[in-house]
Structure formats: C-alpha cells, structure tokens
Design a protein around this motif. Structure first.
Motif, PDB file in Angstrom:
ATOM      1  N   ALA A 152      -1.917 -18.127 -39.478  1.00  0.00           N
ATOM      2  CA  ALA A 152      -3.580 -18.945 -39.358  1.00  0.00           C
ATOM      3  C   ALA A 152      -4.737 -17.999 -39.887  1.00  0.00           C
ATOM      4  CB  ALA A 152      -3.953 -19.113 -38.007  1.00  0.00           C
ATOM      5  N   GLU A 153      -4.306 -16.402 -39.498  1.00  0.00           N
ATOM      6  CA  GLU A 153      -4.352 -15.403 -40.464  1.00  0.00           C
ATOM      7  C   GLU A 153      -4.823 -15.347 -42.320  1.00  0.00           C
ATOM      8  OE1 GLU A 153      -2.793 -11.809 -38.935  1.00  0.00           O
ATOM      9  OE2 GLU A 153      -3.306 -12.548 -37.085  1.00  0.00           O
ATOM     10  N   LEU A 154      -3.458 -15.626 -42.245  1.00  0.00           N
ATOM     11  CA  LEU A 154      -3.338 -16.339 -43.768  1.00  0.00           C
ATOM     12  C   LEU A 154      -4.025 -17.536 -44.490  1.00  0.00           C
ATOM     13  CD1 LEU A 154       0.638 -15.810 -44.520  1.00  0.00           C
ATOM     14  CD2 LEU A 154      -1.550 -14.375 -45.092  1.00  0.00           C
ATOM     15  N   VAL A 155      -4.286 -18.654 -43.700  1.00  0.00           N
ATOM     16  CA  VAL A 155      -5.042 -19.684 -43.504  1.00  0.00           C
ATOM     17  C   VAL A 155      -6.311 -18.833 -43.830  1.00  0.00           C
ATOM     18  CG1 VAL A 155      -5.956 -21.522 -43.430  1.00  0.00           C
ATOM     19  CG2 VAL A 155      -3.631 -21.097 -43.308  1.00  0.00           C
ATOM     20  N   ASP A 156      -6.770 -18.579 -42.658  1.00  0.00           N
ATOM     21  CA  ASP A 156      -8.382 -17.613 -43.209  1.00  0.00           C
ATOM     22  C   ASP A 156      -8.470 -17.035 -44.356  1.00  0.00           C
ATOM     23  OD1 ASP A 156      -8.877 -18.835 -40.671  1.00  0.00           O
ATOM     24  OD2 ASP A 156      -8.504 -17.290 -39.167  1.00  0.00           O
ATOM     25  N   MET A 157      -7.867 -16.351 -45.012  1.00  0.00           N
ATOM     26  CA  MET A 157      -7.969 -15.634 -45.238  1.00  0.00           C
ATOM     27  C   MET A 157      -8.156 -16.568 -46.996  1.00  0.00           C
ATOM     28  SD  MET A 157      -5.439 -12.477 -45.616  1.00  0.00           S
ATOM     29  CE  MET A 157      -5.900 -11.785 -47.223  1.00  0.00           C
ATOM     30  N   CYS A 158      -7.322 -17.965 -47.062  1.00  0.00           N
ATOM     31  CA  CYS A 158      -7.539 -17.761 -48.215  1.00  0.00           C
ATOM     32  C   CYS A 158      -8.882 -18.876 -48.156  1.00  0.00           C
ATOM     33  CB  CYS A 158      -5.987 -19.618 -48.166  1.00  0.00           C
ATOM     34  SG  CYS A 158      -6.753 -20.694 -49.565  1.00  0.00           S
TER      35      CYS A 158
END
Length: 774
Positions: free
Chosen positions: A762-768
């Motif tokens: 979820a964090e990585l998708v948020d960053m993207c």
C-alpha cells in the motif's frame, strides 16, 4: 503393459531359451512309458568286447564275421556306425569283400567341418553322415536329416536306415506338402526346425540343411540290445534280426561317442549321457513310428500364436492383480493358473506341439505379483496424499478464515498500530507453521524412502538374483532417488521460507570450485555430443571468502538445466565480476546454451515454485523447485539470477553473488589482480546471513515505484484498496495482471504478499500515486 513388453523383449533376446530347453527336457523325460521298438536291434561294442578282442579299433576280420553272421539272419538293413576309412589288420581284404557282397549295409561319414571320409568300398548312396548339432548348453535336441555339400545333397544315417525300412512297405521319401523344403514319408511330414522354432531364438543352421526335433522314445528298454561278442559266438536269436534294422556302434565311456540328451541310456542307465548309436536308434524309431503308427512329431506354433499365448497369460496376471485384493487369494489363483499352463503345455507336447511354457509362466507371475505390489504401494501413497491434501485444505480454510477476520476488523486495526503489528505476527507465524509443517512432512517421507533405497541397494548386491530382477531393483532405486531429490528440494524451499538457510562463510579457491563443476559435467555434456566451454576472467582473484557450497549448488542446478534441454551445440560457463570495492567482490556467472529456449510468455513461471514451462513439462523430469531455490540462494548471497531467452535460440542465465577477497590465501596458487573501480559503482552490502537482512532501501523503493508507474491508474487504485483491506486473494489476482516484461516487479510484490506485508504494498502504491499527481 511394461511387464509384457519386458517379457516379449527378453524372449526376443533369447533370455528364456536355456530355461525353455530345460522345460522341454523335463516334459520329454516325464513322457508316459512306451513299449520296446522291436524293429531295431542294437549291437553294442562295449568295454568287455574291446578287452576280449584286445585292441581298438576292432580289427577288420571279426567285424567282417559279425556282418556276415547278421546278414545270414536276413535283416532289412544294417547300419555300421563305425569309421572304417583305414585298414585295421588282420582281415582287411575279408572286410572289403563282405562290404561288397552285402548290399544292405549303410556306412557313415562326416560332412560338416571337419569332414571325415567313409569306407571307400561303399557307394555314396550307401553312406549316411552322423554329424550332430548341439545347443549352447552342450545337449543334443535336434537331428540333421539332410544337408547340401560340395558333392551334392546328402542324407543322414538315420534317414537312410528309415528309408530302407519303409521302402519294403512301399512308402518312399518325398518333399513335404505343407513345407516344400521339408521331407515326407507317405502322410508323415518331418517338421523342419526353423530359426525361431518353439523355444529356440535365431537357431543357427547352415543353408540347405534340414533339421527336425528329437522326440525320444521314453522307456526303460526302448530297443533290444545284444553285444558284439554275442553275435561272434552265435548267441543271437535270428528272429531278433530278421526284417529288422540292425545298428552296430561303440558303447563304452572310454571311446568319446556320447552326448547329453533328454533320455536315459538303455546300455548304461547309471550314466548321465547317451551313446551316439542310441541317438541314431531314437532318430530311426521316431521316423518309422511317425509313418507307421502316427506317433507325434514335434512342431511349434507360429510366432504370432506364441506371443498371443504369452500376452494372454500376462493379461490374466494383470486381471488377478487388479481385482483380487487379498494376497492369499491372489497367490491361490496364480498357483492354479501356473498349474494350468503346465498341464496345457504338457498335454500339447504329448500331441506333438512344443509351446512356450517359461515365458507364459513368467508373464503370469510378473504381471500378477509385480502389479499387485505396485498397486499396494500405490494405495499406500494415495492414502498419504489424501492425508496431505486434507491437511493442506485445513490450512487453506484457516488462511481464508484468517483473511476474512482480518478484513472485518480492518477499521479497528487502523486505529491501533500495535494491534496491526500483532496481526502481522500472527500471519507470519502461520506462514512459518506452514513451512515447518512442510519440512516435517518431508522428513516423514524421507524415513521410509531411505529404507526403500537401502534395501534396493542391498538386493542389487546379491549376485544370486536374475538379470531381470536386477533391472527391476534398478527401476525401484532410480524412482526412489527421483522422489528423494523432490523431497530434498522441498526441504530446501522450506528452509528458505522459514529463514533457516544461512551463509557459511569460509575461504575457498575459485579454481577449485570451477574444477569441481567441470569434473561433474564435462563427461556428461560431451557424452551427449555437446561442447563445454569454460572462460574465467584473468583478473578475478583466486582466493575468496564465501559460501562455496551454495555457489556450487546454484551452478549445478543451472548447468543441469542447460544439459537437460540442450540437444546440439554447446554449453558455456563464463566467470567474471561486475563490481569490486576494497575486499568485496560481486562475482558473475553466465551460463549460456544453444538449447530449446523459453518463450517470453513463460519467463515469469521460471522462479515460481512447482511451476514449469512447456519444455519442462514435456521432459517429464524435474520438480519446478530448482530455479526458485537457486534464486533465493543467490539473493541470500547478495545477488540474483536473470534470464534472457528466445524460443529455439537457447537461453542465458546470469547468476551474481557477493564474496570477500581472502586476505590469507589457503594454497600456493597465484592470485589474479583485480583493478579498482569507483566506490559509487559497487554494492554497499558485504554479507547476507538471512532472508530479511537486506533492508528495503530508497533505491529499491524507487525502482519498484518507477515500475508501478507503467501500470494503469485504475489497476493501481484497485491494488491500493485490496492491500489496505488486507485482501490477500484480490492482491494475488491483481499481481497476475502484471505483464511478463515486468517480471522483477511481479517477484518483489509477490514476496511482500507471501509474507503478508500488505502495508508495504500500500505504501509503495501511495508513493506511485503521489508521484503521478505531482
């Protein structure tokens, strides 16, 4: 069907031939007693005769006297089973005159190599050969009726004697009707032995030679016997001679004129052999008895009929193995079937048919006992598989229930990071429990499997078992070793998944490692007709520090795959390095082959456990665990495995690993010099001791975020929502939509999902998403 194929192949190769001969001998010896053949009289030159005359060969004078005495009693024909090509004085002139005066004497010679001439005073039509053909065990079971020689076609002594006797019955020798190359007297056709006659396989015979099988007259007294001395003294009843066939021959062990045969000597029953003159008498009796009394002559079925008989009993054995569950019942039915085969074969032999007994019994026993054991083993395995499936189903249900529970409590868990961490620990514990369970079950399987392999090795060392049993033991051992390899792969995967696989850093020599790999593969590769090319960059230091056993394990797996799927061309191993900083070296091993190659659509399957490409499935070998294990070992050593492949043009696997340069060389080998490179081009990590020891740094995050940016926005939104709700099933479904070109992204996100690290996803998708908004 495998056992039927083995039986058929063994018979075609002649493996059953000696046993078939012995079975035929046993059947012939157990033939019901037959009456004495009064048409044949044997005149025996025994040891007492030789001692009384005082010399051997018998001088010509007493031999001439015996011939004249016998002729005076009016025999139908006299067979002189003695070689008289040279004078034996005294009395040579008397013998020559006797041979000229008596028209119904038949002498002998030998026409096969080495030939022996006959008595020169007899015409060629009054000379029959006594050559014999022996089987490989030294027994005589066939007789030659006639053969083509340089002087034309010649007949045997037995055939000429039978012909002379039958001519008085107005029965003459003719060609066969069913087989034009055979011989016939009246309606009795003498069945010719062909190369695959009965139990024979490729029985050798000279061109133009006519043979038939001997069917001995089984009796305690098959023929009347008198001695040479009795005839000299006039102590022979003339009625025994009149209109009879008289055979004169040597019957003493001191003169080598005897052989082994499936009958008993009437002259010396205490001995294990039969004299040559007795064999001639049996042959003559066989012919005239078949003509005048319809006594059966031995013949055989055609090849298709014989193999239908063998295969039929094999199918009976398969039926017993498939439908009879109780071992004692199966043993009873197999025993009754064996008795049935024996009875049918014996009755058929009494009527003149020699049918395959040994292959039929072997087909029945092998298919019934072998398949019964296989079915029993299969039932045990199926039971264990069902138990494992039930356990896996329980775990899957527990996992699904856990995911539902986590989803229901998502709102509450968002309010408390502590509770979220606890839930994470629970799910990680479930994953470790799964791995521990898998390792435990694998050990449980290895215990009986090692026992099977041990016993198979003990049985293989037994020199008393047959070649067929050796092959079956070898099949068991090979199957067990394959299963053991699968279990070891599962154990390795379990260790990696449970973070129990650690690095064992120790000094090693790169040359020794490559030499070991070369010794393991060069012979196998070259035996397959391939080239094995090895190239090591000269600037790599030889003395290194690292886990050599894991390096070797990965190289063996990659080279083994290259050998498995490469049929022509070469396999190359290139060793180099990609980065060097102080005492840390990043080794690079490149394995390149000219094999089948892998299509781009299947590349993503390579590093997924138990997944195989089409070429791997077609080979029907391997477990689908080698590459996933190798990749995790490479990552454990601070490296990775990359693959470049194109269907039909081979594959290139690149394997990297970090090692230390040893400061104190362990051998006298010269180290290669390594040029220094800029520090910013080298990896910062020095060693890895566990799966989780490499942190997810900023560089790696940026790589994943950049790869995620290539995906559609709606897909990113769905993945973000599924990860926030901890919906593992939906996350896995979405990750399968990532194209094969982004295989690295798939593997990294799959690793997070497998460890239930949905918050990281979820964090990585948020960053993207934030990056796209900017």
């Amino acid at each position: 069907m495998l056992f039927l194929g083995l039986i058929t192949a063994s018979r075609l190769a002649g493996a059953f031939q000696p046993l078939e001969w012995k079975a035929l001998d046993a059947f012939l010896r157990s033939h019901p007693q037959e009456p004495t053949d009064e048409r044949i009289l044997l005149v025996s030159i025994n040891e007492e005769t030789i001692q009384s005359i005082g010399t051997y060969p018998i001088p010509d004078r007493p031999l001439a006297k015996v011939l004249r005495t016998l002729h005076s009693h009016e025999p139908q024909v006299i067979g002189l089973d003695l070689f008289r090509d040279l004078p034996v004085e005294p009395g040579h002139d008397e013998l020559q005159a006797t041979l000229q005066d008596i028209p119904n004497i038949i002498g002998i010679n030998k026409v096969l190599i080495p030939p022996l001439p006959a008595t020169h005073t007899l015409p060629p039509e009054k000379i029959g050969f006594v050559d014999a053909i022996y089987d490989q065990d030294g027994w005589q079971r066939r007789m030659i009726l006639g053969t083509q020689t340089e002087e034309g076609f010649r007949f045997s002594l037995a055939l000429l004697l039978a012909q002379s006797y039958l001519e008085q019955e107005q029965i003459f020798l003719e060609n066969g009707q069913q087989d034009p190359d055979a011989m016939r007297f009246g309606n009795a056709e003498l069945h010719r032995v062909h190369p695959n006659f009965g139990g024979y396989v490729n029985a050798g015979a000279e061109p133009g030679m006519v043979q038939t099988l001997l069917n001995f007259r089984q009796s305690d007294r098959p023929f009347r016997v008198v001695t040479f001395q009795d005839v000299l003294a006039g102590n022979v009843n003339p009625d025994w001679v009149r209109d009879r066939i008289v055979l004169i021959g040597v019957t003493t062990p001191s003169i080598k004129d005897y052989t082994n045969a499936a009958t008993q000597s009437v002259i010396s029953p205490e001995l294990d052999f039969v004299y040559g003159v007795e064999i001639q008498a049996h042959a003559v009796s066989q012919i005239i008895s078949a003509v005048l009394e319809q006594r059966p002559l031995l013949r055989s079925w055609s090849d298709p009929e014989e193999y239908l008989w063998i295969i039929g009993w094999g199918l009976v054995g398969i039926a017993f193995a498939g439908y009879i569950r109780q071992p004692l019942h199966g043993l009873l039915w197999v025993s009754l079937s064996t008795v049935t085969i024996t009875g049918i074969s014996y009755i058929m032999l009494l009527t003149g048919w020699w049918i395959p007994w040994v292959p039929a019994v072997a087909s029945l026993l092998l298919n019934s006992a072998g398949l019964a054991a296989f079915y029993q083993y299969d039932r045990v395995i199926q039971t264990k598989i069902k138990a494992q499936q039930q356990t896996v189903a329980i775990l899957e249900n527990a996992k699904s229930d856990l995911e539902v529970t986590v989803a229901e409590r998502t709102a509450e868990l968002r309010q408390s990071n502590v509770e979220l961490n606890q839930a994470k620990e629970v799910s990680e514990a479930a994953s470790r429990a799964k791995s521990n369970f898998l390792a435990h079950m694998s050990h449980e399987l290895k215990t009986p499997l090692n026992a099977i392999l041990g016993f198979s090795q003990l049985v293989a060392k037994d020199t008393n078992i047959s070649e067929m049993s050796q092959k079956r033991v070898q099949m068991i051992s090979q199957s067990g070793e394959h299963l053991l390899e699968l279990i070891n792969d599962i154990l390795s995967m379990a260790k990696l998944e449970s973070n129990k696989q650690i690095l064992h850093q120790a000094p090693f020599a790169l040359d020794d490692l490559i030499t070991t790999i070369e010794s393991l593969f060069r012979l196998r590769i070259e035996q397959k007709g391939l080239q094995f090319l090895i190239k090591i960059a000269p600037t790599i230091p030889n003395e290194l520090m690292g886990d050599a056993s894991k390096l070797r394990q990965v190289l063996i797996n990659l080279l083994g795959n290259a050998l498995k799927f490469t049929q022509t061309g070469h396999i190359a191993l290139h060793v180099a390095y990609t980065a060097h900083q102080q005492d840390v070296l990043s080794l690079q091993f490149e394995i390149k082959d000219t094999g089948e190659g892998i299509s781009e659509s299947e590349l993503h399957k390579l590093f997924i456990p138990f997944e195989q490409t089409k070429s791997g499935e077609n080979s029907k070998i391997g477990t689908g665990l080698g590459l996933p294990i190798s990749q995790q070992l490479a990552q454990l050593m601070g490296g990775d495995i990359q693959v470049i492949s194109q269907r039909g043009q081979g594959s290139t696997f690149t394997f990297t690993a970090q090692v230390l340069i040893s400061l104190s060389p362990q051998s006298g080998k010269t180290e290669r010099s390594v040029p220094s490179t800029d520090a910013d081009q080298q990896p910062n990590d020095t060693t890895l001791v566990g799966k989780d020891t490499t942190p997810l740094n900023g560089t790696r995050n940026n790589t994943i975020v950049t790869a995620l940016a290539t995906m559609p926005p709606d897909w990113l939104t769905k993945l973000h929502q599924a990860a926030q709700r901890l919906n593992g099933k939906q996350v896995n479904v979405l990750l399968k939509d990532i194209p094969p070109s982004q295989i690295s992204l798939t593997k990294q996100l799959m690793a997070f999902a497998k460890d239930y690290e949905y918050t990281k996803i979820a964090e990585l998708v948020d960053m993207c998403l934030l990056k796209q908004d900017d």
